[in-house]
Each structure stands twice: as C-alpha cells, then as structure tokens.
Design an enzyme around this catalytic site. Structure first.
Site, mmCIF file in Angstrom:
data_model
loop_
_atom_site.group_PDB
_atom_site.id
_atom_site.type_symbol
_atom_site.label_atom_id
_atom_site.label_comp_id
_atom_site.label_asym_id
_atom_site.label_seq_id
_atom_site.Cartn_x
_atom_site.Cartn_y
_atom_site.Cartn_z
ATOM 1 N N LEU A 90 0.860 -1.194 0.000
ATOM 2 C CA LEU A 90 0.000 0.000 0.000
ATOM 3 C C LEU A 90 0.892 1.238 0.000
ATOM 4 C CD1 LEU A 90 -2.927 1.087 0.323
ATOM 5 C CD2 LEU A 90 -2.464 1.201 2.755
ATOM 6 N N HIS A 94 5.786 2.587 11.659
ATOM 7 C CA HIS A 94 6.479 3.766 11.128
ATOM 8 C C HIS A 94 5.470 4.927 11.103
ATOM 9 C CE1 HIS A 94 8.445 6.293 8.150
ATOM 10 N NE2 HIS A 94 9.538 5.560 8.302
HETATM 11 C C1 LIG Z 1 -1.153 4.539 3.651
HETATM 12 C C2 LIG Z 1 -1.400 5.692 2.715
HETATM 13 C C3 LIG Z 1 -1.649 5.147 1.305
HETATM 14 C C4 LIG Z 1 -2.700 6.431 3.151
HETATM 15 O O1 LIG Z 1 -2.920 7.557 2.346
HETATM 16 P P1 LIG Z 1 -3.149 9.000 3.027
HETATM 17 O O2 LIG Z 1 -1.959 9.287 3.902
HETATM 18 O O3 LIG Z 1 -3.474 10.000 1.975
HETATM 19 O O4 LIG Z 1 -4.402 8.698 3.929
HETATM 20 P P2 LIG Z 1 -5.428 9.721 4.605
HETATM 21 O O5 LIG Z 1 -6.633 9.753 3.734
HETATM 22 O O6 LIG Z 1 -4.759 11.013 4.943
HETATM 23 O O7 LIG Z 1 -5.755 8.994 5.973
HETATM 24 C C5 LIG Z 1 -6.417 7.769 6.005
HETATM 25 C C6 LIG Z 1 -7.020 7.606 7.388
HETATM 26 O O8 LIG Z 1 -5.978 7.549 8.369
HETATM 27 C C7 LIG Z 1 -6.185 8.544 9.380
HETATM 28 N N1 LIG Z 1 -4.893 9.075 9.808
HETATM 29 C C8 LIG Z 1 -4.111 9.926 9.111
HETATM 30 N N2 LIG Z 1 -2.971 10.175 9.787
HETATM 31 C C9 LIG Z 1 -3.034 9.473 10.947
HETATM 32 C C10 LIG Z 1 -2.163 9.300 12.060
HETATM 33 N N3 LIG Z 1 -0.994 9.917 12.120
HETATM 34 N N4 LIG Z 1 -2.558 8.479 13.066
HETATM 35 C C11 LIG Z 1 -3.745 7.828 13.012
HETATM 36 N N5 LIG Z 1 -4.612 7.956 11.963
HETATM 37 C C12 LIG Z 1 -4.269 8.759 10.951
HETATM 38 C C13 LIG Z 1 -7.036 9.612 8.707
HETATM 39 O O9 LIG Z 1 -7.776 10.292 9.683
HETATM 40 C C14 LIG Z 1 -7.915 8.797 7.758
HETATM 41 O O10 LIG Z 1 -9.060 8.244 8.394
HETATM 42 P P3 LIG Z 1 -10.504 8.988 8.327
HETATM 43 O O11 LIG Z 1 -10.713 9.450 6.941
HETATM 44 O O12 LIG Z 1 -11.447 7.927 8.771
HETATM 45 O O13 LIG Z 1 -10.384 10.128 9.286
HETATM 46 C C15 LIG Z 1 -0.232 6.710 2.735
HETATM 47 O O14 LIG Z 1 -0.165 7.299 4.018
HETATM 48 C C16 LIG Z 1 1.106 6.101 2.418
HETATM 49 O O15 LIG Z 1 1.441 5.873 1.231
HETATM 50 N N6 LIG Z 1 1.954 5.863 3.429
HETATM 51 C C17 LIG Z 1 3.354 5.463 3.255
HETATM 52 C C18 LIG Z 1 3.492 4.010 2.872
HETATM 53 C C19 LIG Z 1 3.154 3.023 3.964
HETATM 54 O O16 LIG Z 1 3.671 3.164 5.067
HETATM 55 N N7 LIG Z 1 2.313 2.061 3.609
HETATM 56 C C20 LIG Z 1 1.915 1.003 4.484
HETATM 57 C C21 LIG Z 1 2.986 -0.051 4.560
HETATM 58 S S1 LIG Z 1 2.392 -1.464 5.430
HETATM 59 C C22 LIG Z 1 1.577 -2.352 4.226
HETATM 60 O O17 LIG Z 1 1.673 -2.119 3.058
HETATM 61 C C23 LIG Z 1 0.638 -3.433 4.715
HETATM 62 C C24 LIG Z 1 -0.693 -2.838 5.060
HETATM 63 C C25 LIG Z 1 -1.620 -2.668 3.876
HETATM 64 O O18 LIG Z 1 -1.300 -3.102 2.764
HETATM 65 O O19 LIG Z 1 -2.739 -2.113 4.110
#
Ligand SMILES: CC(C)(COP(=O)(O)OP(=O)(O)OC[C@H]1O[C@@H](n2cnc3c(N)ncnc32)[C@H](O)[C@@H]1OP(=O)(O)O)[C@@H](O)C(=O)NCCC(=O)NCCSC(=O)CCC(=O)O
Length: 371
Positions: A125, A229
């Site tokens: 993801l 992370h």
């Molecule tokens: C994971 C994503 C794709 C999510 O995209 P966005 O950051 O734009 O998401 P978002 O719409 O801003 O937030 C999604 C939901 O998370 C909440 N949210 C945001 N920041 C938060 C925080 N710091 N703590 C707790 N919750 C949080 C928001 O309120 C929202 O929920 P509400 O709308 O309900 O309020 C991204 O952050 C990303 O690419 N991250 C880096 C890569 C990564 O670490 N990937 C996971 C690796 S682990 C993996 O791949 C296995 C898990 C898997 O595949 O799912």
C-alpha cells in the site's frame, strides 16, 4: 484516478515507487528484474481461473487518468507463508516464580515462530506524496476488500497485514540495530533486500530461535516493538476501522505489528454489493450523492474508482452512472458493477480488548508491552 491491475508499461513507475518508499517497504524493492517478475506474476494471477487460492499475487496501481502518471500501488498475496515460511516474533509474557524463595518476576519475551501459514496477505500500500489527495489512500486500501467481496474463492478465511515498523530517514531500525549487534551483522537495508528477494534461509541459520527477553534489549529497540512507522499510521488506522486487530506477532527485523481479520468480518467486504448497471440519466426515485468506490465485475480487466455520481435504486438493485464514467470503467449497459459506500458508519465496533493487543498509534507507544 482509476485503479487497475499493474501492466508491463508500469515498470518504470513501479521502480520509482520502490526507490522512494525506502528499505522498510519490503514488498516493493528497487530491483528492475524482480519488479518485472512481479508484474508478470500479477498478470498471470489476474487472468488465471481460481477455485482454490494458491500463490496468486494481485498488484494494482492507481493511475492519474489526466496525465497517465502512477499515483500509487496496492496488493494482495492470495496465500502467504505456504511456499516460503512467514516468520514472526511472538510477543508474550512469562512468569518466573519460586515458591521456596518467595520471589516472582514477570518478563516479556519475543520468540521466533511461523504462526501464519496460508493466510491471505494485503501488502504494497503506497500513495506517492506528490499525489496525496482526498480519498486516494482510502481507495487504495479499500479497493482490495471490494475485490475480495467479488471473488471470495480467490482468498483464504483469514487476512493479515504486516505493518511497516519504525526506521529513520536513513533506513536504520532501532530494533534491528540491537539484533545486528548480537546476532546478524548486516545493515537493515541489506536484510530487507534479502527478504524482499525471497532469500530467507539466513533466518533459520542466524536469527535467534529461543525466547529473547525484552528487558535485556536497549531502550530504543524495546520502545518500537509493535509500533508502526509514522508514515504507516494512516494505513493502520484504516485497517483498524475495517476490524483488523493485533494479536502479538511482530516483524523479525523492524518489530512492526502484524494485524489480522477474518475475511467475512472485514467491514468493507460486508458493505460491498453487486448492482446492475444502467447508463444515462437517473430517474428521480434513485438515491444519489454519497461517495462510493465503484468497480466493474472483471478480474483481468478490473477497473475501479471513487465517485459521487452514482444513482442507486436499492429496490431494483440497479445503479445509474454517467456515460463518461461507464466508459472509463469499461462498462456496458446491464453489466454487473460492485459498489462500496465510503460512509464512516460501516466501521465495525472494536472487539473486546482481552482478545487483542492494545495498538493505537499513541497508546501502544506509551505502553509498548501491554498485552
Ligand atoms: C497509507 C497511505 C496510502 C494512506 O494515504 P493517506 O496518507 O493519503 O491517507 P489519509 O486519507 O490522509 O488517511 C487515512 C485515514 O488515516 C487517518 N490518519 C491519518 N494520519 C493518521 C495518524 N498519524 N494516526 C492515526 N490515523 C491517521 C485519517 O484520519 C484517515 O481516516 P478517516 O478518513 O477515517 O479520518 C499513505 O499514508 C502512504 O502511502 N503511506 C506510506 C506508505 C506506507 O507506510 N504504507 C503502508 C505499509 S504497510 C503495508 O503495506 C501493509 C498494510 C496494507 O497493505 O494495508
């Protein structure tokens, strides 16, 4: 933006994502040959008829339809831990007690295990920072559950996610630093590269098999056990809302938590529904307006997006969508389409605390050993 299966023409975009996502992101490593094999494996998996899930790997990409740029990735391994064992540390509690001396002490231990054998695993993801926008991350995370609702025979009854653990901007993991000092003298980046390429033999040969007492670790290593992370907190938050829970199994290298949920209990799997497509103008009695994820009913030609342009008639199980959207999803009149509402009320209530390890991003950080 549109979600579709990965294609050979995505290789360069995938490589960029693998590079910018860093060493803790083991399911996408910056190795062009390995990525090309992954794309081919995904292509074969989407096109293969499946009765029982096996080694299929479904890798989807999110494309910006205006520019053709790759915005992100999301994936599913139909069965993990079958061809190659899936290793974890089991985080548990031990009580040492001497009746004779009247002494007792409780310890926390990490013990290497292969607990998850043959579970579906969601992975890969990633939303590129330049493309972060409303609902893009949610679309990437949830579309996999819509696909599972459409094709449950392709997946196993339990779904897991191995969450990325804590490492710094130079790719150093405090947990691995401790293990490295005592057991395997390799950089964290080298270890994740080995594992990403499927070379896991060194785990049996070099990694400790007996229980590790966590109070003997340094503070930095102990503090990140079961923590994600910072960039992974949104990913975990979304999975927790789907009903995923941590049961005490953490990654061997960065101690990131693994979470699990029965497929039939995943909130989005439960909320997804099939409809028959009508194109053109909606009738006044059709219900309108809510954002939904909409997908066509295909595997190889799978297409999905997020829209608030659908008009649903729940009584007739039909949905009307504008012609342009139908064309983008490659839909014809009367085709089957699947809808998943994005409304927050689909979130499941948390399961009883006794069954799971506490793992809110803050809560677990404050008390990393609470069972
Ligand atoms: C994971 C994503 C794709 C999510 O995209 P966005 O950051 O734009 O998401 P978002 O719409 O801003 O937030 C999604 C939901 O998370 C909440 N949210 C945001 N920041 C938060 C925080 N710091 N703590 C707790 N919750 C949080 C928001 O309120 C929202 O929920 P509400 O709308 O309900 O309020 C991204 O952050 C990303 O690419 N991250 C880096 C890569 C990564 O670490 N990937 C996971 C690796 S682990 C993996 O791949 C296995 C898990 C898997 O595949 O799912």
């Amino acid at each position: 933006m549109i979600i579709r299966p990965v294609a050979p023409s995505d290789l360069e975009g995938l490589y960029q994502i693998a590079e910018e996502s860093g060493p803790g992101f083991t399911s996408l490593m910056p190795d062009r040959d390995a990525l090309a094999r992954k794309v081919e494996h995904a292509r074969a998996s989407f096109s293969r008829p499946v009765g029982l899930p096996s080694d299929e790997h479904y890798l989807f990409v999110l494309e910006d339809t205006e520019t053709g740029a790759l915005m992100g990735t999301t994936g599913i391994d139909a069965v993990a831990g079958q061809v190659r064992p899936l290793y974890h540390f089991r985080h548990s509690r031990q009580l040492h007690h001497s009746h004779f001396l009247g002494l007792r002490r409780q310890f926390h231990t990490l013990t290497r295990c292969n607990h998850y054998r043959g579970c579906t695993e969601i992975c890969s993801l990633y939303l590129r920072p330049a493309f972060r926008r409303a609902n893009a991350g949610k679309l990437l995370s949830k579309v996999r559950f819509l696909f599972m609702a459409q094709y449950p025979e392709r997946f196993t009854p339990t779904v897991i996610a191995e969450m990325r653990g804590v490492s710094d901007h130079l790719g150093r993991s405090p947990f691995w630093n401790w293990l490295r000092r005592h057991f395997v003298d390799l950089e964290f980046a080298s270890v994740t590269q080995l594992v990403g390429a499927g070379h896991t033999e060194f785990i049996e040969e070099l990694m400790p098999a007996g229980p590790l007492y966590t109070h003997l670790m340094d503070d930095a290593a102990r503090a990140v056990i079961g923590q994600v992370h910072p960039d992974t907190r949104p990913a975990l938050a979304m999975l927790e809302k789907e009903g995923f829970r941590h049961r005490g199994f953490v990654d061997l290298f960065d101690a990131g938590p693994t979470v699990e949920c029965p497929l039939k209990d995943i909130a989005s799997v439960r909320a997804a529904r099939p409809y028959q497509l009508m194109t053109g103008t909606a009738r006044p009695e059709h219900r309108s307006g809510q954002p939904v994820i909409i997908a066509n009913g295909r595997t190889e030609g799978f297409r999905a997006t997020i829209t608030d342009q659908c008009r649903v008639c729940p009584e007739e199980h039909t949905v009307t969508v504008p012609d342009a959207l139908a064309r983008r999803l490659d839909l014809s009149e009367q085709a089957e389409v699947w809808l998943l509402p994005l409304t927050p009320d689909q979130a499941r209530r948390p399961q009883p605390a006794t069954q799971s390890h506490s793992l809110s991003a803050e809560g677990y950080g404050a008390r990393p050993y609470a069972l």
